[in-house]
Design a protein around this motif. Structure first.
Motif, PDB file in Angstrom:
ATOM      1  N   ASP A  82      -9.929 -11.015   2.374  1.00 26.72           N
ATOM      2  CA  ASP A  82      -9.500  -9.666   1.986  1.00 26.72           C
ATOM      3  C   ASP A  82      -9.597  -9.501   0.472  1.00 26.72           C
ATOM      4  OD1 ASP A  82      -8.636  -7.095   2.272  1.00 26.72           O
ATOM      5  OD2 ASP A  82      -6.582  -7.584   2.884  1.00 26.72           O
ATOM      6  N   ARG A  84      -7.686  -6.876  -2.418  1.00 21.62           N
ATOM      7  CA  ARG A  84      -6.664  -5.844  -2.602  1.00 21.62           C
ATOM      8  C   ARG A  84      -6.435  -5.582  -4.092  1.00 21.62           C
ATOM      9  NH1 ARG A  84      -3.438  -4.642   1.828  1.00 21.62           N
ATOM     10  NH2 ARG A  84      -3.974  -5.792   3.719  1.00 21.62           N
ATOM     11  N   LYS A 130     -16.077  -5.355  -1.633  1.00 21.00           N
ATOM     12  CA  LYS A 130     -15.369  -6.102  -0.592  1.00 21.00           C
ATOM     13  C   LYS A 130     -16.292  -6.486   0.557  1.00 21.00           C
ATOM     14  CE  LYS A 130     -11.401  -5.689   2.554  1.00 21.00           C
ATOM     15  NZ  LYS A 130     -10.199  -4.881   2.873  1.00 21.00           N
TER      16      LYS A 130
END
Length: 352
Positions: A82, A84, A130
Motif C-alpha cells: 500500500d 498512503r 501506487k
C-alpha cells in the motif's frame, strides 16, 4: 569406549547444567536486582554453547543456532502492499511555509517506509505511482526508481518519485537492521556543516534578531537568503511586465481557473518577459548589503528564489551583487537549460 569427542560433550553438558542451576539460584535470590534478573533470564533462554551442539550434525547445528534468532524481516520476500499519505499544517517558522506531506509505503511484513513529498507538492504526484509499485520488493530500489522515473520531471514534478525512493530506502534500512547511509556505501564523516535560511521579519529590527538567533543561539555558521523579484512587487518601477501576471491573478503560487496552463508557475524562466530595472537591482543589492552588515564576511551567504527571469536578467543581477562575495546563486534557471547555465557562470564571478 568413549571417544574424546563424546567425553568433551559430556563434560560440557555437566558444566552447562551447573551454570543453569547457578543462574536459577541467582534469579530466585531476593537480593538480585530487576535488571540483573532480566539479563539472567534472557541468558538462560538464549544461550547456546559449542559444547551443547558439538554432538549434532552440521544441518542440526545450523537449525539449532538459527531457531531462536529474532528476524524482523525476510528482505527477499518483502512486497509493497500500500501507499498512503499524511499532511500537517504549514511548515516554516511562525507557521509560514508549505503544507507538509509525508508518504508511507506499507509492506507484507509490517515494515513501512516514509518519504517527504517536498515543498507543498500535490500528493497526487506520488499517489498515481501506487499502481506501478504494488507487489514489488522495496529493497530493489534501483529497479523501482528506473520504473517510475519516466513519470517525473523538473522541480516539484519529480517530488513524488523522490518520496517513493526515499521510502524504499527507509524500508531497506529497517529490513536489514542498518542505517541507510550504510547501504549507500558507509560512513564518510561524523558531522557536516549546515546552512540555514535567513528568516524574514515584519521589520528590519525583527529580522536582525532572527538572524542573530540563527548564529548566536542555534550555532549556524552559513546562511542562505531569498533574493527574488517577489520582494519588488510593491515597489514602483522596479520590474517590467510583472503586472500582467499579478493583476490577473496569475502570479507566483496562483492557478488560473480560466486557462490553467497560463500562469507564472507554468511559464518557463526565459518566457515570462519579466525584467528587473536599475531601481530593482539597487533594491536587491541593498537587501544583501543589509544582511552582510549584520553577519559580516566570515559567514558565507548564499541566495535563491529569484523568480522566473531570463538569462540576461541573471547576468545583470549577478554583476550587481558580485561585490558582496556570495557563496552561490542557486537555481537561476531550470537545470535542463545547460547552455544558459554555462553562459551565466562565465559572465559573473559568483558561483552558480
Amino acid at each position: 569406549m568413549k571417544t574424546i569427542l563424546q567425553k568433551m560433550t559430556e563434560k560440557t553438558r555437566q558444566q552447562e547444567r551447573a551454570e543453569r542451576e547457578a543462574i536459577k539460584a541467582e534469579i530466585a535470590d531476593s537480593a538480585t536486582t530487576g535488571d540483573r534478573r532480566n539479563f539472567l533470564k534472557k541468558a538462560a533462554l538464549g544461550g547456546i554453547t559449542i559444547g551443547g551442539l558439538i554432538h549434532l550434525s552440521i544441518e542440526d547445528t545450523i537449525a539449532q543456532i538459527t531457531q531462536k534468532v529474532s528476524r524482523s524481516s525476510s528482505p527477499s520476500e518483502l512486497k509493497i502492499t500500500d501507499l498512503r499519505f499524511a499532511e500537517k499544517g504549514n511548515g516554516g517558522e511562525r507557521g509560514r511555509g508549505f503544507m507538509r506531506r509525508i508518504l508511507r509505503i506499507n509492506t507484507n511484513q509490517g515494515i513501512y517506509g516514509l518519504g517527504d513529498i517536498r515543498g507543498g507538492t500535490d500528493q497526487r504526484f506520488a499517489g498515481f505511482l501506487k499502481s506501478k509499485i504494488i507487489g514489488l520488493n522495496p529493497c530493489n530500489v534501483e529497479m523501482i526508481f528506473k520504473t517510475i522515473k519516466q513519470f517525473g520531471f523538473h522541480g516539484r514534478q519529480g517530488s513524488g518519485i523522490s518520496a517513493v525512493e526515499m521510502a524504499c530506502w527507509d524500508i531497506c534500512g529497517k529490513a536489514f537492521g542498518v542505517p541507510v547511509w550504510q547501504l549507500l556505501g558507509g560512513r564518510y564523516r561524523d558531522k557536516i556543516r549546515l546552512y540555514a535560511d535567513t528568516p524574514e521579519g515584519r521589520d528590519p529590527s525583527e529580522r536582525i534578531e532572527l538572524i542573530k538567533n540563527r548564529i548566536e543561539k542555534q550555532g549556524f555558521t552559513w546562511l542562505k537568503m531569498d533574493l527574488g523579484i517577489n520582494s519588488l512587487r510593491d515597489i514602483p518601477d522596479s520590474l517590467v511586465n510583472s503586472k500582467f501576471w499579478y493583476d490577473r491573478g496569475l502570479g507566483y503560487g496562483a492557478v488560473s481557473k480560466e486557462v490553467p496552463i497560463l500562469n507564472y508557475n507554468n511559464t518557463k524562466h526565459p518566457f515570462t518577459q519579466i525584467q528587473i530595472t536599475e531601481k530593482g537591482l539597487e533594491n536587491l543589492a541593498e537587501q544583501i548589503e543589509t544582511i552582510r552588515n549584520i553577519v559580516g564576511y566570515e559567514i558565507p551567504l548564499s541566495t535563491d528564489h529569484y523568480g522566473h527571469l531570463d538569462m540576461n536578467q541573471f547576468i545583470r543581477l549577478g554583476r550587481a551583487i558580485d561585490k558582496y562575495r556570495l557563496a552561490w546563486l542557486e537555481d537561476c534557471v531550470a537545470w535542463f537549460y545547460t547552455d544558459m547555465w554555462r553562459t551565466i557562470t562565465d559572465a559573473i564571478e559568483t558561483p552558480t
